[in-house]
Design a protein around this motif. Structure first.
Motif, short mmCIF file in Angstrom:
data_model
loop_
_atom_site.label_atom_id
_atom_site.label_comp_id
_atom_site.label_asym_id
_atom_site.label_seq_id
_atom_site.Cartn_x
_atom_site.Cartn_y
_atom_site.Cartn_z
N GLN A 25 43.46 38.23 -46.35
CA GLN A 25 43.33 39.90 -47.07
C GLN A 25 41.86 40.20 -47.15
O GLN A 25 41.66 41.14 -46.57
N LEU A 26 41.33 38.70 -47.27
CA LEU A 26 39.27 39.39 -47.63
C LEU A 26 39.41 39.51 -46.31
O LEU A 26 37.58 40.44 -46.33
N THR A 27 39.66 38.80 -45.44
CA THR A 27 38.79 38.71 -43.65
C THR A 27 39.27 40.25 -43.20
O THR A 27 38.78 40.46 -42.40
N VAL A 28 40.26 40.55 -43.05
CA VAL A 28 40.78 41.81 -42.27
C VAL A 28 40.26 42.75 -43.68
O VAL A 28 40.14 43.84 -41.92
N VAL A 29 40.28 43.12 -45.01
CA VAL A 29 39.84 44.49 -45.65
C VAL A 29 38.02 44.63 -45.06
O VAL A 29 37.36 45.34 -44.60
N SER A 30 37.41 43.13 -45.07
CA SER A 30 36.36 43.01 -44.65
C SER A 30 35.86 43.61 -44.06
O SER A 30 34.81 44.82 -42.87
N VAL A 31 36.04 42.85 -42.67
CA VAL A 31 36.25 43.57 -40.99
C VAL A 31 36.94 44.84 -41.19
O VAL A 31 35.83 46.07 -40.45
N GLY A 32 37.26 45.23 -41.48
CA GLY A 32 37.84 46.70 -41.28
C GLY A 32 37.07 47.90 -41.87
O GLY A 32 36.82 49.20 -41.24
N LEU A 33 36.60 47.49 -43.05
CA LEU A 33 35.15 47.99 -43.14
C LEU A 33 34.21 48.07 -43.13
O LEU A 33 33.62 49.93 -42.27
N GLY A 34 34.03 47.30 -42.03
CA GLY A 34 32.68 47.08 -41.29
C GLY A 34 33.32 47.85 -40.09
O GLY A 34 31.73 48.81 -39.52
N LEU A 35 34.22 48.22 -38.93
CA LEU A 35 34.60 48.92 -38.32
C LEU A 35 34.31 50.33 -38.16
O LEU A 35 33.66 51.09 -37.51
N VAL A 36 34.71 50.01 -39.56
CA VAL A 36 34.96 52.02 -40.33
C VAL A 36 33.04 52.25 -40.06
O VAL A 36 32.78 53.82 -39.70
N ILE A 37 32.66 52.03 -40.55
CA ILE A 37 30.86 52.43 -41.31
C ILE A 37 30.40 51.70 -39.45
O ILE A 37 29.43 53.11 -39.44
N ALA A 38 30.53 50.91 -38.90
CA ALA A 38 29.80 50.63 -37.57
C ALA A 38 29.34 51.67 -36.74
O ALA A 38 29.30 52.01 -35.40
N LEU A 39 31.17 52.16 -36.27
CA LEU A 39 31.58 52.60 -35.38
C LEU A 39 30.72 54.29 -35.46
O LEU A 39 30.16 54.60 -34.51
N PRO A 40 30.40 55.22 -36.72
CA PRO A 40 29.87 56.34 -36.54
C PRO A 40 28.12 55.69 -36.75
O PRO A 40 27.67 56.42 -36.14
N LEU A 41 28.31 54.64 -36.76
CA LEU A 41 27.09 54.15 -37.10
C LEU A 41 26.47 54.10 -34.87
O LEU A 41 25.31 54.75 -34.82
N ALA A 42 26.90 53.62 -34.76
CA ALA A 42 27.06 53.38 -32.97
C ALA A 42 27.03 54.77 -32.24
O ALA A 42 26.44 54.88 -31.29
N LEU A 43 28.00 55.40 -32.74
CA LEU A 43 28.04 56.88 -32.13
C LEU A 43 26.33 57.65 -32.27
O LEU A 43 26.24 58.11 -31.69
N LEU A 44 26.48 57.50 -33.93
CA LEU A 44 24.68 58.39 -33.95
C LEU A 44 23.75 57.86 -33.42
O LEU A 44 23.21 58.41 -32.69
N ALA A 45 23.92 56.19 -32.99
CA ALA A 45 22.70 56.14 -32.32
C ALA A 45 22.37 56.12 -30.80
O ALA A 45 21.72 56.91 -30.50
N ARG A 46 23.60 56.18 -29.66
CA ARG A 46 24.14 56.83 -29.05
C ARG A 46 24.11 58.34 -28.28
O ARG A 46 23.21 58.71 -28.25
N ARG A 47 24.31 59.22 -29.83
CA ARG A 47 24.20 60.25 -29.36
C ARG A 47 22.19 60.92 -29.99
O ARG A 47 21.58 61.58 -29.52
N ARG A 48 21.64 60.39 -31.09
CA ARG A 48 20.14 60.40 -31.49
C ARG A 48 19.76 59.13 -30.75
O ARG A 48 19.56 58.30 -31.92
N ARG A 49 19.22 58.52 -29.52
CA ARG A 49 18.49 57.86 -28.91
C ARG A 49 17.10 57.33 -30.19
O ARG A 49 17.28 56.18 -30.55
N TRP A 50 16.72 58.24 -31.17
CA TRP A 50 15.56 57.53 -31.51
C TRP A 50 15.61 56.92 -32.60
O TRP A 50 15.15 56.16 -33.28
N THR A 51 17.53 56.70 -33.08
CA THR A 51 17.49 56.12 -34.28
C THR A 51 18.70 54.44 -33.67
O THR A 51 18.54 53.91 -34.59
#
Length: 243
Positions: free
Chosen positions: A36-62
């Motif tokens: 449970q701890l593993t699934v929830v933590s990685v799931g939360l990380g994925l929810v945060i990481a995807l928008p960050l990656a999309l932001l970095a892709r769209r705004r290359r300076w980030t």
């Protein structure tokens, strides 16, 4: 000379079937908490990481700041990380989940961004020529092509989380780590070995499951062709011709 006892628990053997039979429920509870701890933590990380990656892709300076910050977070020792989060979350499972999610960011963001950057420019141009808008192109072309790289990061992050979850034993929420920690203090060999082996098995199972998910999400890789977007239209290749 005193004869050794017949009970492997009394002999404190590393391998002991009696330990498995007498502590079955304890082991099941520890495995359940660990998963449970593993699934929830990685799931939360994925929810945060995807928008960050999309932001970095769209705004290359980030790109530099995003990758730099996530890398710095990854280098923080786990004990220090939990100490920093303790005033906010207290001695709770949330503390462990947030800490593990933060650790997963550098692997997830880097691999998602690498997958998106790896989409051939010709493929994106051909999709736009077919009338794809930015969102449709992202969802039906770029993200599917980025799945292999993203899943590679997710697999590594998940296996790492399985190992790091054991550190949560210092706050009482470490799954199998609780048993390892208690077994080390009491020099209970069977408990330490059994809990350690179960951690390895959990990591292997997660890795195989994610590999299966990757194969389901990328059927075109098995068939040796490019992914098909919605409405059954074939995606153009980098040369501009339809696959």
């Amino acid at each position: 000379m005193t004869a050794p006892p017949d009970d492997c628990l009394a002999r404190n053997d590393w391998i002991c079937g009696d330990y498995l039979s007498t502590r079955r429920q304890i082991l099941l509870d520890a495995v359940g908490q660990h998963v449970q701890l593993t699934v929830v933590s990685v799931g939360l990380g994925l929810v945060i990481a995807l928008p960050l990656a999309l932001l970095a892709r769209r705004r290359r300076w980030t790109v530099g700041p995003v990758l730099g910050i996530t890398t710095v977070i990854y280098t923080i020792p786990s004990l220090a990380m939990f100490s920093l989060l303790l005033p906010v979350y207290g001695l709770s499972a949330t503390l462990v989940v947030v800490g593990l999610a933060l650790y997963s960011l550098t692997l997830l963001v880097r691999n998602i961004l690498a997958g998106l950057d790896g989409v051939p420019a010709g493929t994106k141009e051909a999709a736009r020529g077919m009338g794809y808008g930015p969102m449709r192109q992202l969802l039906t072309v770029e993200l599917p092509l980025a799945v292999p790289a993203a899943m590679a990061g997710l697999r590594i992050a998940t296996v790492s989380a399985v190992a790091l979850t054991t550190v949560g034993a210092i706050v009482g929420y470490g799954g199998l780590g609780n048993l390892i920690y208690a077994g080390m203090n009491a020099y209970f060999k069977a408990q330490v070995l059994t809990a350690s082996v179960l951690c390895v098995l959990i990591a292997v199972v997660f890795d195989l499951l994610l590999l299966g998910v990757e194969r389901l999400l990328t059927p075109w890789r098995r068939a040796g062709r490019s992914p098909r977007p919605a409405r059954g239209r074939r995606l153009p290749t980098a040369s501009g011709r339809r696959a």
